[in-house]
Design a protein around this motif. Structure first.
Motif, PDB file in Angstrom:
ATOM      1  N   ALA A 184       0.799  -1.150  -0.077  1.00  0.00           N
ATOM      2  CA  ALA A 184      -0.050  -0.092   0.071  1.00  0.00           C
ATOM      3  C   ALA A 184       0.994   1.305   0.080  1.00  0.00           C
ATOM      4  O   ALA A 184       0.553   2.190  -0.628  1.00  0.00           O
ATOM      5  CB  ALA A 184      -0.953  -0.196   1.353  1.00  0.00           C
ATOM      6  N   ALA A 185       1.975   1.096   0.616  1.00  0.00           N
ATOM      7  CA  ALA A 185       2.930   2.263   0.558  1.00  0.00           C
ATOM      8  C   ALA A 185       3.466   2.625  -0.807  1.00  0.00           C
ATOM      9  O   ALA A 185       3.428   3.908  -1.190  1.00  0.00           O
ATOM     10  CB  ALA A 185       3.928   1.995   1.646  1.00  0.00           C
ATOM     11  N   VAL A 190       4.031   5.570  -5.703  1.00  0.00           N
ATOM     12  CA  VAL A 190       3.960   5.775  -7.164  1.00  0.00           C
ATOM     13  C   VAL A 190       3.006   6.717  -7.683  1.00  0.00           C
ATOM     14  O   VAL A 190       3.032   7.481  -8.621  1.00  0.00           O
ATOM     15  CB  VAL A 190       3.522   4.332  -7.802  1.00  0.00           C
ATOM     16  CG1 VAL A 190       3.174   4.343  -9.360  1.00  0.00           C
ATOM     17  CG2 VAL A 190       4.724   3.376  -7.560  1.00  0.00           C
ATOM     18  N   ARG A 191       1.642   6.825  -6.773  1.00  0.00           N
ATOM     19  CA  ARG A 191       0.775   7.973  -7.002  1.00  0.00           C
ATOM     20  C   ARG A 191       1.360   9.257  -7.289  1.00  0.00           C
ATOM     21  O   ARG A 191       1.030  10.220  -7.895  1.00  0.00           O
ATOM     22  CB  ARG A 191      -0.318   7.898  -5.939  1.00  0.00           C
ATOM     23  CG  ARG A 191      -1.509   8.732  -6.271  1.00  0.00           C
ATOM     24  CD  ARG A 191      -2.469   8.909  -5.044  1.00  0.00           C
ATOM     25  NE  ARG A 191      -1.703   9.785  -4.110  1.00  0.00           N
ATOM     26  CZ  ARG A 191      -1.642  10.988  -3.990  1.00  0.00           C
ATOM     27  NH1 ARG A 191      -1.975  11.803  -5.104  1.00  0.00           N
ATOM     28  NH2 ARG A 191      -1.200  11.425  -2.997  1.00  0.00           N
ATOM     29  N   SER A 196       9.455   8.347 -13.779  1.00  0.00           N
ATOM     30  CA  SER A 196      10.881   8.394 -13.376  1.00  0.00           C
ATOM     31  C   SER A 196      11.374   9.574 -14.230  1.00  0.00           C
ATOM     32  O   SER A 196      11.102   9.905 -15.559  1.00  0.00           O
ATOM     33  CB  SER A 196      11.376   7.227 -13.533  1.00  0.00           C
ATOM     34  OG  SER A 196      11.024   6.257 -12.693  1.00  0.00           O
ATOM     35  N   GLN A 197      12.148  10.552 -13.751  1.00  0.00           N
ATOM     36  CA  GLN A 197      13.156  11.666 -14.432  1.00  0.00           C
ATOM     37  C   GLN A 197      14.290  11.536 -14.037  1.00  0.00           C
ATOM     38  O   GLN A 197      14.541  11.375 -13.088  1.00  0.00           O
ATOM     39  CB  GLN A 197      12.353  12.843 -14.130  1.00  0.00           C
ATOM     40  CG  GLN A 197      10.775  13.293 -14.636  1.00  0.00           C
ATOM     41  CD  GLN A 197      10.302  14.336 -14.239  1.00  0.00           C
ATOM     42  OE1 GLN A 197      10.926  15.321 -13.972  1.00  0.00           O
ATOM     43  NE2 GLN A 197       8.888  14.328 -14.277  1.00  0.00           N
ATOM     44  N   PHE A 198      15.009  11.753 -15.311  1.00  0.00           N
ATOM     45  CA  PHE A 198      16.723  11.711 -14.872  1.00  0.00           C
ATOM     46  C   PHE A 198      17.175  13.046 -15.414  1.00  0.00           C
ATOM     47  O   PHE A 198      16.706  13.400 -16.558  1.00  0.00           O
ATOM     48  CB  PHE A 198      17.405  10.298 -15.570  1.00  0.00           C
ATOM     49  CG  PHE A 198      16.568   9.306 -14.946  1.00  0.00           C
ATOM     50  CD1 PHE A 198      17.681   8.497 -14.009  1.00  0.00           C
ATOM     51  CD2 PHE A 198      15.582   8.690 -15.393  1.00  0.00           C
ATOM     52  CE1 PHE A 198      16.969   7.305 -13.443  1.00  0.00           C
ATOM     53  CE2 PHE A 198      14.916   7.207 -14.745  1.00  0.00           C
ATOM     54  CZ  PHE A 198      15.678   6.902 -13.816  1.00  0.00           C
ATOM     55  N   ASP A 199      18.396  13.451 -15.059  1.00  0.00           N
ATOM     56  CA  ASP A 199      18.923  14.448 -15.563  1.00  0.00           C
ATOM     57  C   ASP A 199      19.855  14.215 -16.691  1.00  0.00           C
ATOM     58  O   ASP A 199      20.075  12.732 -17.077  1.00  0.00           O
ATOM     59  CB  ASP A 199      19.653  15.358 -14.538  1.00  0.00           C
ATOM     60  CG  ASP A 199      20.960  14.724 -13.934  1.00  0.00           C
ATOM     61  OD1 ASP A 199      21.506  13.525 -14.658  1.00  0.00           O
ATOM     62  OD2 ASP A 199      21.618  15.095 -13.067  1.00  0.00           O
ATOM     63  N   GLU A 200      20.726  14.988 -17.350  1.00  0.00           N
ATOM     64  CA  GLU A 200      21.526  14.613 -18.610  1.00  0.00           C
ATOM     65  C   GLU A 200      22.753  13.455 -18.183  1.00  0.00           C
ATOM     66  O   GLU A 200      23.068  12.954 -19.104  1.00  0.00           O
ATOM     67  CB  GLU A 200      22.146  15.747 -19.008  1.00  0.00           C
ATOM     68  CG  GLU A 200      22.988  16.681 -18.189  1.00  0.00           C
ATOM     69  CD  GLU A 200      22.398  17.674 -17.384  1.00  0.00           C
ATOM     70  OE1 GLU A 200      23.090  18.423 -16.717  1.00  0.00           O
ATOM     71  OE2 GLU A 200      21.083  17.503 -17.150  1.00  0.00           O
ATOM     72  N   GLN A 205      16.074  12.359 -10.648  1.00  0.00           N
ATOM     73  CA  GLN A 205      15.325  13.492 -10.268  1.00  0.00           C
ATOM     74  C   GLN A 205      13.985  13.222  -9.417  1.00  0.00           C
ATOM     75  O   GLN A 205      13.679  14.115  -8.497  1.00  0.00           O
ATOM     76  CB  GLN A 205      15.496  14.682 -11.164  1.00  0.00           C
ATOM     77  CG  GLN A 205      16.693  14.816 -11.810  1.00  0.00           C
ATOM     78  CD  GLN A 205      17.513  15.395 -10.982  1.00  0.00           C
ATOM     79  OE1 GLN A 205      17.295  16.648 -10.534  1.00  0.00           O
ATOM     80  NE2 GLN A 205      18.648  14.707 -10.905  1.00  0.00           N
ATOM     81  N   LYS A 206      13.148  12.501  -9.999  1.00  0.00           N
ATOM     82  CA  LYS A 206      12.036  12.092  -9.570  1.00  0.00           C
ATOM     83  C   LYS A 206      11.679  10.417  -9.815  1.00  0.00           C
ATOM     84  O   LYS A 206      12.281  10.095 -10.913  1.00  0.00           O
ATOM     85  CB  LYS A 206      10.851  12.857 -10.215  1.00  0.00           C
ATOM     86  CG  LYS A 206      10.787  14.472  -9.697  1.00  0.00           C
ATOM     87  CD  LYS A 206       9.552  15.240 -10.326  1.00  0.00           C
ATOM     88  CE  LYS A 206       9.728  16.548  -9.992  1.00  0.00           C
ATOM     89  NZ  LYS A 206       9.427  16.515  -8.433  1.00  0.00           N
ATOM     90  N   GLY A 207      10.896   9.614  -9.036  1.00  0.00           N
ATOM     91  CA  GLY A 207      10.610   8.743  -9.379  1.00  0.00           C
ATOM     92  C   GLY A 207      10.731   7.766  -8.109  1.00  0.00           C
ATOM     93  O   GLY A 207      10.592   8.274  -6.914  1.00  0.00           O
ATOM     94  N   VAL A 208      10.483   6.243  -8.423  1.00  0.00           N
ATOM     95  CA  VAL A 208      10.318   5.280  -7.281  1.00  0.00           C
ATOM     96  C   VAL A 208      11.259   4.325  -7.697  1.00  0.00           C
ATOM     97  O   VAL A 208      11.051   3.679  -8.590  1.00  0.00           O
ATOM     98  CB  VAL A 208       8.762   4.812  -6.904  1.00  0.00           C
ATOM     99  CG1 VAL A 208       8.887   3.632  -6.157  1.00  0.00           C
ATOM    100  CG2 VAL A 208       7.958   6.028  -6.695  1.00  0.00           C
ATOM    101  N   ILE A 209      11.880   3.861  -6.570  1.00  0.00           N
ATOM    102  CA  ILE A 209      12.913   2.665  -6.512  1.00  0.00           C
ATOM    103  C   ILE A 209      12.474   1.671  -5.403  1.00  0.00           C
ATOM    104  O   ILE A 209      12.619   2.101  -4.437  1.00  0.00           O
ATOM    105  CB  ILE A 209      14.336   3.026  -6.413  1.00  0.00           C
ATOM    106  CG1 ILE A 209      14.868   3.922  -7.620  1.00  0.00           C
ATOM    107  CG2 ILE A 209      15.260   1.684  -6.572  1.00  0.00           C
ATOM    108  CD1 ILE A 209      16.309   4.470  -7.443  1.00  0.00           C
TER     109      ILE A 209
END
Length: 314
Positions: A184-185, A190-191, A196-200, A205-209
């Motif tokens: 549930a967590a 994820v909500r 997922s966002q990554f820099d160059e 930068q954003k996301g869930v692992i």
């Protein structure tokens, strides 16, 4: 209104244990701490996933205490609440100091019991120029209600999914509700961060692992964890499969099945299964990572302010 008195009367329900400790009045919860912020180390850290540690290191703040208390915890030295007491203002300063050291992010390690104070410190630091992503590095044993209050604070969730089975969760963490609670967590995480966002440079930068640490003799449970995560979230998460379980002498008598490292064959079986399920976004570990050298020294590095350090000089 006496806000201090009201806070002291509040029973803590931050984590799923809901132990009800009046931490503001000095009581310690199951997490091992009262309402004081206790930090054991704040320094650049190179031992996270590549997209977190990068080339310069993650700005890891190791908080003392833990609501879960796994019997095999590698950070057991501080899980009981051992750490230096600091203010919210000092915590904000630490974030900014790590940014000055060129950290890729601010990595909050075992943050659950300090979530409100962390949120306040992040807001304070952002007002003073903090721009780094905030990583919430937790055990997965989280309250959805508490996570919702972090929606504007956390950029990256780095969480565990330790057990798919109540039996394992009960034996090793005394938390038979862990499987459904952690799932549930992750859904809430994820909500909040669905893409997922990554820099160059490939730094997240954003996301869930979501991490799963394979324990010796538990390949079947590991496969079930992977299946649940893959079917539930697919490519909305990155899956990190870990073989770094380190057998400490303190667990050998009561938990003899944990008295050895994970074998190469066990780990390969888990990786092969993940590939069969179609896992495309993830991380795995190479070589012998089950070494105590991968555990940092909880020596208070980076915790004291410059003023405090100077005051202690002869």
């Amino acid at each position: 209104m006496n806000t201090t008195s009201n806070r002291n009367k509040q029973e803590c329900n931050l984590c799923p244990r809901r132990c009800g400790a009046r931490r503001g009045a000095g009581e310690r919860g199951i997490c091992g701490v009262d309402s004081s912020i206790r930090v054991s180390r704040a320094a650049l850290h190179m031992w996270e996933e590549p997209c977190i540690s990068g080339t310069r290191g993650s700005g890891a703040v190791f908080f003392a205490g833990c609501p879960l208390h796994c019997v095999y915890c590698q950070n057991y030295e501080i899980a009981d609440g051992t750490g230096t007491i600091i203010s919210t203002e000092r915590l904000a300063e630490i974030f900014l100091e790590l940014q000055e050291k060129q950290a890729h992010n601010i990595n909050l390690v075992t943050p659950t019991q300090y979530a409100p104070e962390i949120a306040e410190a992040v807001r304070m630091a952002r007002e003073q120029g903090l721009f780094l992503p905030i990583v919430y590095n937790c055990s997965g044993y989280e309250s959805v209600d508490s996570l919702k209050k972090l929606e504007e604070i956390v950029d990256i969730y780095l969480t565990d999914y330790k057990y798919p089975d109540p039996e394992g969760a009960r034996r090793y963490s005394r938390a038979p509700d862990y499987p459904e609670t952690a799932l549930a967590a992750v859904r809430e995480m994820v909500r909040q961060q669905p893409v997922s966002q990554f820099d160059e440079n490939g730094i997240m930068q954003k996301g869930v692992i979501v991490r799963h640490l394979l324990l010796p003799g538990r390949v079947r449970a590991g496969k079930e964890a992977v299946r649940i995560l893959q079917e539930s979230f697919g490519d909305r998460i990155y899956l990190s499969l870990m073989n770094q379980y380190t057998p400490f002498s303190r667990v050998r008598e009561k938990y003899p099945e944990l008295a050895r490292k994970v074998t190469g064959r066990e780990y390969r079986r888990l990786l092969e299964y993940a590939m069969e399920l179609g896992m495309e976004q993830g991380f795995f570990q190479e070589g012998d990572t089950a070494e105590e050298s991968f555990i940092p020294a909880f020596d208070g590095e980076g915790v004291a302010s410059a003023t405090d350090r100077n005051a202690g000089s002869p």
